[in-house]
Design a protein around this motif. Sequence first.
Motif, PDB file in Angstrom:
ATOM      1  N   LEU A 439       0.836  -1.207   0.000  1.00  0.00           N
ATOM      2  CA  LEU A 439       0.000   0.000   0.000  1.00  0.00           C
ATOM      3  C   LEU A 439       0.869   1.254   0.000  1.00  0.00           C
ATOM      4  O   LEU A 439       0.545   2.244  -0.658  1.00  0.00           O
ATOM      5  N   ARG A 440       1.966   1.198   0.739  1.00  0.00           N
ATOM      6  CA  ARG A 440       2.839   2.373   0.823  1.00  0.00           C
ATOM      7  C   ARG A 440       3.657   2.550  -0.455  1.00  0.00           C
ATOM      8  O   ARG A 440       3.890   3.663  -0.915  1.00  0.00           O
ATOM      9  N   VAL A 467     -13.379  -2.450   9.404  1.00  0.00           N
ATOM     10  CA  VAL A 467     -13.565  -1.292   8.524  1.00  0.00           C
ATOM     11  C   VAL A 467     -12.986  -0.041   9.165  1.00  0.00           C
ATOM     12  O   VAL A 467     -12.341   0.782   8.493  1.00  0.00           O
ATOM     13  N   ARG A 468     -13.190   0.130  10.444  1.00  0.00           N
ATOM     14  CA  ARG A 468     -12.621   1.298  11.138  1.00  0.00           C
ATOM     15  C   ARG A 468     -11.093   1.298  11.024  1.00  0.00           C
ATOM     16  O   ARG A 468     -10.472   2.342  10.804  1.00  0.00           O
ATOM     17  N   THR A 469     -10.496   0.117  11.172  1.00  0.00           N
ATOM     18  CA  THR A 469      -9.039   0.001  11.057  1.00  0.00           C
ATOM     19  C   THR A 469      -8.573   0.360   9.650  1.00  0.00           C
ATOM     20  O   THR A 469      -7.572   1.071   9.471  1.00  0.00           O
ATOM     21  N   ILE A 470      -9.310  -0.119   8.654  1.00  0.00           N
ATOM     22  CA  ILE A 470      -8.939   0.177   7.265  1.00  0.00           C
ATOM     23  C   ILE A 470      -9.058   1.669   6.986  1.00  0.00           C
ATOM     24  O   ILE A 470      -8.195   2.262   6.323  1.00  0.00           O
ATOM     25  N   VAL A 471     -10.113   2.303   7.502  1.00  0.00           N
ATOM     26  CA  VAL A 471     -10.297   3.747   7.295  1.00  0.00           C
ATOM     27  C   VAL A 471      -9.150   4.520   7.945  1.00  0.00           C
ATOM     28  O   VAL A 471      -8.590   5.463   7.349  1.00  0.00           O
ATOM     29  N   CYS A 476      -3.894   7.569   7.113  1.00  0.00           N
ATOM     30  CA  CYS A 476      -2.446   7.701   7.295  1.00  0.00           C
ATOM     31  C   CYS A 476      -1.726   7.713   5.948  1.00  0.00           C
ATOM     32  O   CYS A 476      -0.712   8.400   5.794  1.00  0.00           O
ATOM     33  N   LEU A 477      -2.252   6.953   4.999  1.00  0.00           N
ATOM     34  CA  LEU A 477      -1.625   6.870   3.680  1.00  0.00           C
ATOM     35  C   LEU A 477      -2.220   7.862   2.690  1.00  0.00           C
ATOM     36  O   LEU A 477      -1.905   7.814   1.503  1.00  0.00           O
ATOM     37  N   ARG A 478      -3.091   8.756   3.182  1.00  0.00           N
ATOM     38  CA  ARG A 478      -3.696   9.812   2.360  1.00  0.00           C
ATOM     39  C   ARG A 478      -4.468   9.236   1.169  1.00  0.00           C
ATOM     40  O   ARG A 478      -4.352   9.707   0.040  1.00  0.00           O
TER      41      ARG A 478
END
Length: 541
Positions: A439-440, A467-471, A476-478
Motif C-alpha cells: 500500500l505504501r 472497517v474502522r481500522t482500514i479507514v 495515514c496513507l492519504r
Amino acid sequence: MTLFRLTQAVRDRKVELGHAVFGMALGLAFCGSSLLVDMQVRSWRGVDGSVYGTFTSTLMHSLALLSPLVVGRVFWSLGKHERRLREKLMQLSQTEVMLREQAHHDPLTGLHNRAHLAKVLEEGIATRTWARRGALIYMLDLDDFKHINDTLGHRAGDLVLMEIARRLEAASGPEDLAVRLGGDEFILVHFPAPDEALPERFAEILIASVGTPIAIDQTLIEPGTSIGIARVAHDGSTWSDVIRAADIALYEAKAEAGSSYCLFRPAMRDERDRQSVLEDDMRRGIDAGEFELHYQPIYGTESGVVRSFEALVRWNHPERGQIPPLDFIPLAEATGLIVRLGRNLLMEACRTAASWPKPVGIAVNLSPLQFKDPHLVDHVSDALRESGLAPGRLDLELTESLILEASPRVRQAMEALRRLGVRITIDDFGSGYSSLNNLRTFHFDRLKIDRSYTREVGIESEEADIVRTIVGLSRCLRMETVLEGVETEDQLAFARSEGLTEVQGFFYARPMTKMAVAEHFAQQAASTPLDAARRAASAAA
C-alpha cells in the motif's frame, strides 16, 4: 606399438587387401595360363616348346609378369570403393536408427515422447489389451515451474525436469510407460496390480515422489505437481479422447491449492465443451459489439452527490440473453480475450465519461492479465487522447492479487500510468493479502473496501472494527475510502459516522445504461438550485 598399428591398419584395410589378393591371384593365373598356351602352340609348330624357350621367345611374357601387380592394384581400388560404400551405408543405417530413436524419445530427459505415446496408446486401444488390463493415464504438470526458470535459470529448470523424469521412472512399474509431453508436462501410463484398488492411491505416490526437495547449486527446490487421471477406453474411444480427458481432469486439479489430483468425470468434458462454445461466442461477440457497459454511481458520503461512476460490463448474448460477468470474465482471462475486450471497454468508457459534466469521473476495472500486455499504457493514453477525457477523471481499479507479487513489468506500467495523471484504486480491499508495504509502495489514490465487510457494519461487530481500522490506515496513507455494497440506511449511517469518503451500492442506485445516466444528468441540470439544496440536505439527514 608398431605391431599394434600394423594390425590396426590391416584390420581397417581388410576389404582392400582381400580384393588385392584376389586380383594378384587372377593376374598370376593370367600370366601362367598365357605361358602354357604359348608353349602348346609352339609345340604344334615344331618350335622349341620348353618353358625357357617359350619365355625368352618374346617380350610379352616378361611384361605378363607385371599382370599380378596391375590387376591387384585395380582390385585394390575396387575394394577401396566398396569399403567406402559400406561405411556410407553403415552411417545411413546408424543415422536412421538415431532418427528413429529421437522421433520417439525426449532428448533432455530420455523419456518417450508424445509421438511414441500416441502410437502405443492407439495400438493398446485398438487391440483392447490396455482396457482389459485397466490402464490409467496420469497427466502431470509441475506447479510454478516458470518461477524456477525465472529465478534460477533454464539450466536449473532442465536439471529439475531430468530429476522429475528419473523419479517417475523409479515410481513406475515394470510395464508402465513414462512420457514427457513437452515443457513441464509429463504422462505416466500405469498398469495397476490386481490388488491395487483406487487410482487415487498411485496419484498420491507420484505427488510424494515428485515433491521430495531437489538440491541445485545450494538451493533447495520443493517441486509440486497437479495430476489429471483418465481411464483408457473408459474415458475415451481414441487415444486423443483419452489424453483430452486426462487434460480436462488436470485443469480441474490445478484449480485446487497446492499439489492435488483429479479423476476425470464425463460432466467435466461437458463443461469444457460448453466453455469452448462460449469462447467462440465471445470472440464473435467482441467483434459484433455485444458487450455493453452499465454504470453504477459512486456518491460522496457527506454530500450525497455523484462523484463518479464505475463501468460494469454486461454481455447481451443473441441467444442466451444477458450473461453476468462472473460467467464470462474468468473465461476471458483464461483465453487471453480479456486484453482485447478490456481495450474496447476502456475506450467506450472514456468516450461516455467525456460527455458527462465535469468533474464526474469514471472508474474502469483492469484485470491482472491486462498488465501482461506491453501496450497497456499506450491503450490508456490513446483512450484519453481520442475521447478528450481529462486524465484526472479516469480511475483504474486494480485487484489485490496484482500487487501481491508485482513483477517489474507491473511496477513499470503503474509508474507510467501515474505519469499520465490517471487515478489508481485498489479494489475489493480485504479480500486478498495486501501488505502495508505494498500500500505504501504503490501510492494508491483510493481504496475500495470489499462488500463482504459491509453486511454487518450497521451493528457493532468484528467487521465494523475491521472497517474502522482500514479507514484509519487509509487516512495515514492519504487515500480516499469507498464502502462497497451499501444497501441499507444503517450501512450508510455507519459510513458517515466513520468518515468514509464515498459509498456505492443499491441503496442509492443500481447499475444503469448510458442513456439512463444521460437522463440523470439532464434532470439534474433542469432542477433549480433550491431543489439541489434540498437533495443535499436530505442526503445529509
